[in-house]
Design an enzyme around this catalytic site. Structure first.
Site, PDB file in Angstrom:
ATOM      1  N   LYS A  17       2.824 -36.051  33.622  1.00 21.92           N
ATOM      2  CA  LYS A  17       2.489 -37.455  33.487  1.00 21.92           C
ATOM      3  C   LYS A  17       2.571 -37.901  32.034  1.00 21.92           C
ATOM      4  O   LYS A  17       2.844 -39.064  31.747  1.00 21.92           O
ATOM      5  CB  LYS A  17       1.057 -37.703  33.994  1.00 21.92           C
ATOM      6  N   GLY A  18       2.277 -36.957  31.130  1.00 23.86           N
ATOM      7  CA  GLY A  18       2.129 -37.303  29.719  1.00 23.86           C
ATOM      8  C   GLY A  18       3.331 -38.008  29.105  1.00 23.86           C
ATOM      9  O   GLY A  18       3.182 -38.887  28.261  1.00 23.86           O
TER      10      GLY A  18
ATOM     11  N   ASP B 171       4.146 -27.186  22.976  1.00 27.24           N
ATOM     12  CA  ASP B 171       3.081 -26.310  22.522  1.00 27.24           C
ATOM     13  C   ASP B 171       3.643 -24.886  22.544  1.00 27.24           C
ATOM     14  O   ASP B 171       4.319 -24.475  21.607  1.00 27.24           O
ATOM     15  CB  ASP B 171       1.903 -26.524  23.486  1.00 27.24           C
TER      16      ASP B 171
ATOM     17  N   ARG C 201      -5.501 -40.532  28.421  1.00 25.34           N
ATOM     18  CA  ARG C 201      -4.057 -40.760  28.330  1.00 25.34           C
ATOM     19  C   ARG C 201      -3.762 -42.159  27.792  1.00 25.34           C
ATOM     20  O   ARG C 201      -2.727 -42.404  27.175  1.00 25.34           O
ATOM     21  CB  ARG C 201      -3.405 -40.653  29.709  1.00 25.34           C
TER      22      ARG C 201
ATOM     23  N   LYS D 230       3.831 -28.730  18.136  1.00 27.56           N
ATOM     24  CA  LYS D 230       2.868 -27.811  17.501  1.00 27.56           C
ATOM     25  C   LYS D 230       3.592 -26.502  17.239  1.00 27.56           C
ATOM     26  O   LYS D 230       3.479 -25.566  18.052  1.00 27.56           O
ATOM     27  CB  LYS D 230       1.720 -27.522  18.475  1.00 27.56           C
TER      28      LYS D 230
ATOM     29  N   PHE E  53      -6.137 -29.490  19.625  1.00 26.90           N
ATOM     30  CA  PHE E  53      -5.948 -30.100  20.940  1.00 26.90           C
ATOM     31  C   PHE E  53      -6.065 -31.613  20.798  1.00 26.90           C
ATOM     32  O   PHE E  53      -7.094 -32.130  20.384  1.00 26.90           O
ATOM     33  CB  PHE E  53      -6.970 -29.560  21.943  1.00 26.90           C
ATOM     34  N   VAL E  54      -4.978 -32.318  21.124  1.00 24.28           N
ATOM     35  CA  VAL E  54      -4.934 -33.767  20.900  1.00 24.28           C
ATOM     36  C   VAL E  54      -4.890 -34.535  22.220  1.00 24.28           C
ATOM     37  O   VAL E  54      -4.476 -33.997  23.249  1.00 24.28           O
ATOM     38  CB  VAL E  54      -3.718 -34.163  20.025  1.00 24.28           C
TER      39      VAL E  54
ATOM     40  N   ASP F 102      -3.713 -35.829  27.861  1.00 22.40           N
ATOM     41  CA  ASP F 102      -5.034 -35.907  28.480  1.00 22.40           C
ATOM     42  C   ASP F 102      -5.909 -34.718  28.131  1.00 22.40           C
ATOM     43  O   ASP F 102      -5.429 -33.655  27.732  1.00 22.40           O
ATOM     44  CB  ASP F 102      -4.890 -35.949  30.002  1.00 22.40           C
TER      45      ASP F 102
ATOM     46  N   GLU G   5       9.400 -35.553  26.354  1.00 20.87           N
ATOM     47  CA  GLU G   5       8.091 -34.893  26.545  1.00 20.87           C
ATOM     48  C   GLU G   5       7.055 -35.502  25.613  1.00 20.87           C
ATOM     49  O   GLU G   5       7.398 -36.075  24.566  1.00 20.87           O
ATOM     50  CB  GLU G   5       8.230 -33.405  26.186  1.00 20.87           C
ATOM     51  N   ASP G   6       5.810 -35.333  25.975  1.00 17.21           N
ATOM     52  CA  ASP G   6       4.734 -35.753  25.078  1.00 17.21           C
ATOM     53  C   ASP G   6       4.520 -34.745  23.945  1.00 17.21           C
ATOM     54  O   ASP G   6       4.400 -35.102  22.783  1.00 17.21           O
ATOM     55  CB  ASP G   6       3.423 -35.966  25.866  1.00 17.21           C
TER      56      ASP G   6
HETATM   57  P1  IMP Z   1       3.776 -25.777  26.736  1.00 23.50           P
HETATM   58  O1  IMP Z   1       4.439 -25.283  27.974  1.00 23.50           O
HETATM   59  O2  IMP Z   1       2.748 -24.810  26.243  1.00 23.50           O
HETATM   60  O3  IMP Z   1       4.745 -26.180  25.648  1.00 23.50           O
HETATM   61  O4  IMP Z   1       2.878 -27.006  27.164  1.00 23.50           O
HETATM   62  C1  IMP Z   1       3.345 -28.245  27.288  1.00 23.50           C
HETATM   63  C2  IMP Z   1       2.338 -29.106  28.022  1.00 23.50           C
HETATM   64  O5  IMP Z   1       0.989 -28.711  27.779  1.00 23.50           O
HETATM   65  C3  IMP Z   1       2.428 -30.510  27.516  1.00 23.50           C
HETATM   66  O6  IMP Z   1       3.415 -31.237  28.196  1.00 23.50           O
HETATM   67  C4  IMP Z   1       1.025 -31.026  27.760  1.00 23.50           C
HETATM   68  O7  IMP Z   1       0.911 -31.512  29.075  1.00 23.50           O
HETATM   69  C5  IMP Z   1       0.141 -29.816  27.598  1.00 23.50           C
HETATM   70  N1  IMP Z   1      -0.471 -29.760  26.242  1.00 23.50           N
HETATM   71  C6  IMP Z   1      -0.155 -28.931  25.232  1.00 23.50           C
HETATM   72  N2  IMP Z   1      -0.887 -29.162  24.138  1.00 23.50           N
HETATM   73  C7  IMP Z   1      -1.701 -30.195  24.458  1.00 23.50           C
HETATM   74  C8  IMP Z   1      -2.693 -30.941  23.702  1.00 23.50           C
HETATM   75  O8  IMP Z   1      -2.989 -30.718  22.512  1.00 23.50           O
HETATM   76  N3  IMP Z   1      -3.310 -31.943  24.383  1.00 23.50           N
HETATM   77  C9  IMP Z   1      -3.026 -32.248  25.674  1.00 23.50           C
HETATM   78  N4  IMP Z   1      -2.092 -31.601  26.395  1.00 23.50           N
HETATM   79  C10 IMP Z   1      -1.437 -30.582  25.794  1.00 23.50           C
HETATM   80 MG    MG Z   2       3.213 -32.697  29.571  1.00 22.93          MG
END
Ligand code: IMP
Ligand code: MG
Length: 172
Positions: A41-42, A101, A163, A129, A150-151, A157, A97-98
């Site tokens: 959703k982000g 991570d 959000r 990040k 964590f943002v 969210d 993407e939002d």
């Molecule tokens: P990844 O697979 O670890 O890169 O995670 C990506 C997803 O984790 C993002 O699309 C977010 O939905 C969630 N996410 C990662 N870091 C944060 C954060 O700091 N705040 C909120 N959601 C996060």
């Molecule tokens: Mg996401």
């Protein structure tokens, strides 16, 4: 009760950056068509704002994947909740993407979408990040690199809340 939020990136900064990203993307895809893939959703918030700033012919599709559940640490598992409506064969795909991570979600998505024979795939993310990366993914357009915090806000969210904040914040 709402917790107190410390502003990390202001609404004005986010808006300005998305405008810049849109201008850069418009230049890079000049004379071509673009197919935006919003990761729900982000990603919905940045996708809408970005799409308005891009001036090449453009279509949009949506995909929902789960990564975290209700935890704040990546499980490394990715599940498709909603797949795309349309074929991406032969299209210039830009995944929006939002945040990136660990990189697990995008790595999975890029591999999956590559198997569907698009003409090209690039990635745009509002936030990155880099300190948290576990899986390498090539990111073409980054709004802001942020520290390992964590943002929330602008689509991001905490337990499905925050959000709708028009800025990027950190929960105190
Ligand atoms: P990844 O697979 O670890 O890169 O995670 C990506 C997803 O984790 C993002 O699309 C977010 O939905 C969630 N996410 C990662 N870091 C944060 C954060 O700091 N705040 C909120 N959601 C996060
Ligand atoms: Mg996401």
């Amino acid at each position: 009760m709402n917790k107190s939020i410390h502003v990390l990136i202001s609404e004005e900064e986010v808006d300005r950056k998305i405008k810049e990203l849109g201008e850069q993307i418009s230049k890079d895809y000049a004379g071509q068509e673009l197919h935006l893939i919003c990761v729900l959703k982000g990603g919905a918030f940045i996708t809408c704002e970005l799409a308005k700033r891009i001036d090449v012919p453009l279509s949009i599709d949506f995909m929902a994947v789960s990564s975290y559940g209700s935890e704040t640490v990546s499980s490394g598992r990715v599940k498709i909740i909603k797949d795309l409506d349309d074929s991406i064969e032969g299209k210039n795909v830009l995944i929006v993407e939002d945040i990136i991570d660990s990189g697990n979600t995008l790595k999975y998505l890029v591999d999956l979408l590559n198997s569907r024979k698009p003409n090209s795939i690039r990635i745009c993310t509002l936030l990155d990040k880099p300190d948290r990366r576990v899986t390498e993914v090539p990111v073409d357009y980054v709004g802001f690199q942020i520290p390992d915090k964590f943002v929330v806000g602008y689509g991001l969210d905490y337990l499905q809340k925050y959000r709708n904040l028009p800025y990027i914040g950190v929960i105190e």
